[in-house]
Scaffold this active site. Structure first.
Site, PDB file in Angstrom:
ATOM      1  N   ASP A 136       0.712  -1.288   0.089  1.00 38.25           N
ATOM      2  CA  ASP A 136      -0.056  -0.055  -0.056  1.00 38.25           C
ATOM      3  C   ASP A 136       0.947   1.113  -0.058  1.00 38.25           C
ATOM      4  O   ASP A 136       1.847   1.460   0.767  1.00 38.25           O
ATOM      5  CB  ASP A 136      -0.859   0.119   1.265  1.00 38.25           C
ATOM      6  N   ASP A 193      -3.206   4.766  -2.258  1.00 36.23           N
ATOM      7  CA  ASP A 193      -4.192   5.287  -1.255  1.00 36.23           C
ATOM      8  C   ASP A 193      -4.636   6.775  -2.019  1.00 36.23           C
ATOM      9  O   ASP A 193      -4.000   7.535  -2.404  1.00 36.23           O
ATOM     10  CB  ASP A 193      -3.484   5.694  -0.150  1.00 36.23           C
ATOM     11  N   GLU A 196      -6.648   3.550  -5.637  1.00 38.69           N
ATOM     12  CA  GLU A 196      -7.821   3.857  -4.748  1.00 38.69           C
ATOM     13  C   GLU A 196      -8.601   4.956  -5.239  1.00 38.69           C
ATOM     14  O   GLU A 196      -7.901   6.088  -5.224  1.00 38.69           O
ATOM     15  CB  GLU A 196      -7.908   3.970  -3.170  1.00 38.69           C
ATOM     16  N   HIS A 237     -11.553  -2.312   3.881  1.00 36.55           N
ATOM     17  CA  HIS A 237     -11.440  -1.861   5.294  1.00 36.55           C
ATOM     18  C   HIS A 237     -12.078  -0.724   5.427  1.00 36.55           C
ATOM     19  O   HIS A 237     -12.069  -0.157   6.687  1.00 36.55           O
ATOM     20  CB  HIS A 237     -10.017  -2.079   5.601  1.00 36.55           C
ATOM     21  N   ASP A 238     -12.570   0.004   4.356  1.00 38.42           N
ATOM     22  CA  ASP A 238     -13.142   1.260   4.631  1.00 38.42           C
ATOM     23  C   ASP A 238     -14.742   1.182   4.446  1.00 38.42           C
ATOM     24  O   ASP A 238     -15.512   1.719   4.924  1.00 38.42           O
ATOM     25  CB  ASP A 238     -12.786   2.389   3.655  1.00 38.42           C
TER      26      ASP A 238
HETATM   27  C1  GLC Z   1      -7.832   5.551   2.415  1.00 41.72           C
HETATM   28  C2  GLC Z   1      -7.692   4.402   3.062  1.00 41.72           C
HETATM   29  C3  GLC Z   1      -8.398   4.765   4.294  1.00 41.72           C
HETATM   30  C4  GLC Z   1      -7.660   5.893   5.206  1.00 41.72           C
HETATM   31  C5  GLC Z   1      -7.634   7.205   4.308  1.00 41.72           C
HETATM   32  C6  GLC Z   1      -6.749   8.229   4.462  1.00 41.72           C
HETATM   33  O1  GLC Z   1      -9.125   5.910   2.216  1.00 41.72           O
HETATM   34  O2  GLC Z   1      -8.090   3.225   2.645  1.00 41.72           O
HETATM   35  O3  GLC Z   1      -8.295   3.767   5.405  1.00 41.72           O
HETATM   36  O4  GLC Z   1      -8.178   6.207   6.291  1.00 41.72           O
HETATM   37  O5  GLC Z   1      -7.038   6.636   3.028  1.00 41.72           O
HETATM   38  O6  GLC Z   1      -5.331   7.627   4.252  1.00 41.72           O
END
Ligand code: GLC
Length: 549
Positions: free
Chosen positions: A113, A215, A279, A340-341
């Protein structure tokens, strides 16, 4: 059955079949919740190594590890204080090297990541940056003067709520953070920042990673003039109305594509090219832009409209058709139900109804594109009910009970029934509570041929063995209400009955390959196929047709 001849779908053949990641099944590991090797209640890298055989048995081709880099954990690893060191409670760099080697031995690749939008406020870069206006790395972050009345430099809000600016009394300026105040945003206009990340990417590629999940890669660059975002109106989408503004100047800026092209050129330059999985929480038409011309930006971009769609044939089919129609030629979709979100699809889509969980798995694993499963999807694990005192996610801690945070989808993997659930030692308190371990655990499901796990494994194996299912085009087929059906490649079809009533689907001759509901493999299909409530099937047509595509 009549093929609905829409322009969607891509021709088969050509170089796009070759790269490993197109035919792959990827699997997201949230390391802190996967497997705990040292009985401190938190998962770790050696724990992942110890369970690689499970992943190999399941048939996954690659794993994406949520951050294992050093972090003070304000946002559980997404606030990085050293991009080239491993967080001590998760393991060591040697452990990660061993993981890459051991995974490789089993034919599994490892994606790291990469968190480029922001660092931790404890990162040495930020400590230098905030030390004085003349600091060497001052410009590595986004600093601006407050308004004369002391209000923030502009109206931007953090995607975690509240102002996106925090004043820093030492130098009298404010710094930008699109997330927590502990996550200052880097200034991606600065060439030194770009060079520093080139080094980070090289560092991990040299250690043998197969690529990166990036990310929030759509927000990294902000408007150079820091202009105010337009105020939301009632015509705007839910998110804009929630935040009171349209995120025009702090997300999806055109210049973000320069950075992604730079990364693509960098990872393409390795003898064995590495992949970029972004993402990208954006609408489908915007998503398409992150693939560039199909070859020069992201290899794979997460499809959030799909994750967020209702579990109905119309809603999901609309996203898939729009994605198929708008991605540039040569681009490859990604399909995900949980992360995970965004919580777990067995609860969100399937309301923890096993028939719907199985149907959703069949769907994810039979669309054209790369499926990314989240740990626990393969055993049908749903969200875990938590109490306020369980909250670990800063968002749950901050917003309970209005928003319960993301922990319900982050609870530990359930390996077997009994104390510790095979995740940690008996008697050790896990960092987040377990769900229903008896109902969902790997060990019991492995020995039950009717389990969700057995189905997931059969689906993955079928996909692996059939080029149509790995690489074939997608075409929607006409189907009665409540049913979503499509053709894959030359000979395969998929039919999902997304309703609680039995249906019959006419116009098909061939055989069932696999059903989400019961043993039907090789059952002949003569003219019509019957589908039980919430049953999905993958089938093969009797003869290839000239419209194969
Ligand atoms: C992304 C991650 C999330 C995190 C955010 C800030 O959305 O998946 O878990 O809180 O970025 O880094």
């Amino acid at each position: 059955m009549t093929l609905r001849e829409t322009p969607i779908g891509r021709p088969e053949g050509g170089p796009h079949e070759d790269p490993w990641w197109r035919g792959a099944v990827l699997y997201q590991i949230y390391p802190r919740s996967f497997a705990d090797s040292n009985e401190d209640g938190m998962g770790d890298v050696p724990g992942i190594i110890a369970h690689l055989d499970h992943l190999a048995w399941l048939g996954v081709d690659g794993i994406w590890l949520s951050p294992v880099t050093r972090s003070p954990n304000a946002d559980w690893g997404y606030d990085v204080s050293d991009y080239c060191a491993v967080q001590p409670d998760l393991g060591t760099l040697e452990d990660v090297d061993r993981l890459i080697a051991e995974a490789g031995r089993r034919g599994i690749r490892v994606l790291m990541d990469l968190v480029p939008n922001h660092t931790s406020h404890e990162h040495p870069w930020f400590l230098d940056s905030r030390s004085s206006r003349a600091a060497a790395k001052r410009d590595w972050y986004v600093w601006a003067d407050p308004e004369p009345d002391g209000s923030p430099p502009n109206n931007w809000v953090s995607s975690f709520g509240g102002p996106a600016w925090t004043p820093d009394p030492a130098t009298g300026q404010s710094y930008l953070h699109n997330h927590l105040a502990e996550q200052p945003d880097l200034n991606w206009w600065n060439e030194e920042v770009r060079l520093a990340f080139d080094e980070v990417i090289r560092f991990w590629c040299d250690r043998g990673v197969a690529g990166f999940r990036i990310d929030v890669c759509n927000v990294i660059i902000k408007d150079a003039e820091l202009r105010d975002n337009p105020v939301a109106t009632e015509d705007d989408d839910f998110e804009a109305q929630l935040f009171g503004q349209r995120a025009v100047y702090n997300t999806n800026r055109p210049e973000v594509h320069d950075v992604i092209r730079r990364w693509r050129a960098l990872v393409d330059g390795f003898a064995e090219p590495r992949i970029l999985l972004g993402e990208t929480p954006v609408p489908v038409d915007v998503l398409a832009e992150y693939y560039g011309d199909g070859r020069d930006e992201l290899h794979l971009a997460f499809n959030f409209p799909f994750i967020s769609a209702a579990f109905t044939p119309d809603a999901l089919r609309a996203v898939v058709e729009q994605t198929e129609a708008s991605l540039p030629l040569g681009a490859w979709p990604v399909w995900t139900g949980s992360n995970h979100d965004m919580f777990r699809f067995p609860t969100r889509w399937a309301e923890d109804d096993p028939r719907r969980v199985r149907l959703a798995l069949l769907m994810l694993l039979s669309l054209r594109g790369t499926p990314v499963l989240y740990q626990g999807d393969e055993i049908g694990l749903g969200n875990t009910k938590l109490a306020q005192g369980d909250m670990r996610d800063p968002l749950g801690v901050r917003y309970w009970p209005y928003y319960e945070g993301r922990d319900a989808g982050r609870t530990p993997m359930q390996w077997r029934d009994g104390p510790g659930a095979g995740f940690t030692g008996a008697g050790v308190e896990p960092w987040l509570p377990f769900g229903d371990v008896q109902a969902h655990n790997v060990e019991d499901q492995r020995s039950d041929p009717g389990s969700v796990l057995a189905l997931a494994r059969r689906l993955i194996a079928l996909r692996r063995g059939e080029r149509d299912l790995r690489a074939g085009s997608y075409r929607t087929l006409d189907a009665p209400e409540g049913v979503w059906a499509w053709r894959r490649g030359g000979r395969h079809f998929v039919a999902l009955n997304m309703s609680g009533d039995p249906v019959a689907l006419p116009g098909l001759d061939g055989a069932v390959r696999l059903s989400s509901a019961r043993a039907r493999s090789d059952e002949p299909v003569v003219g019509t196929v019957a589908l039980g409530p919430w049953e999905g099937i993958i089938g093969v047509l009797a003869a290839p047709t000239s419209t194969a595509g």
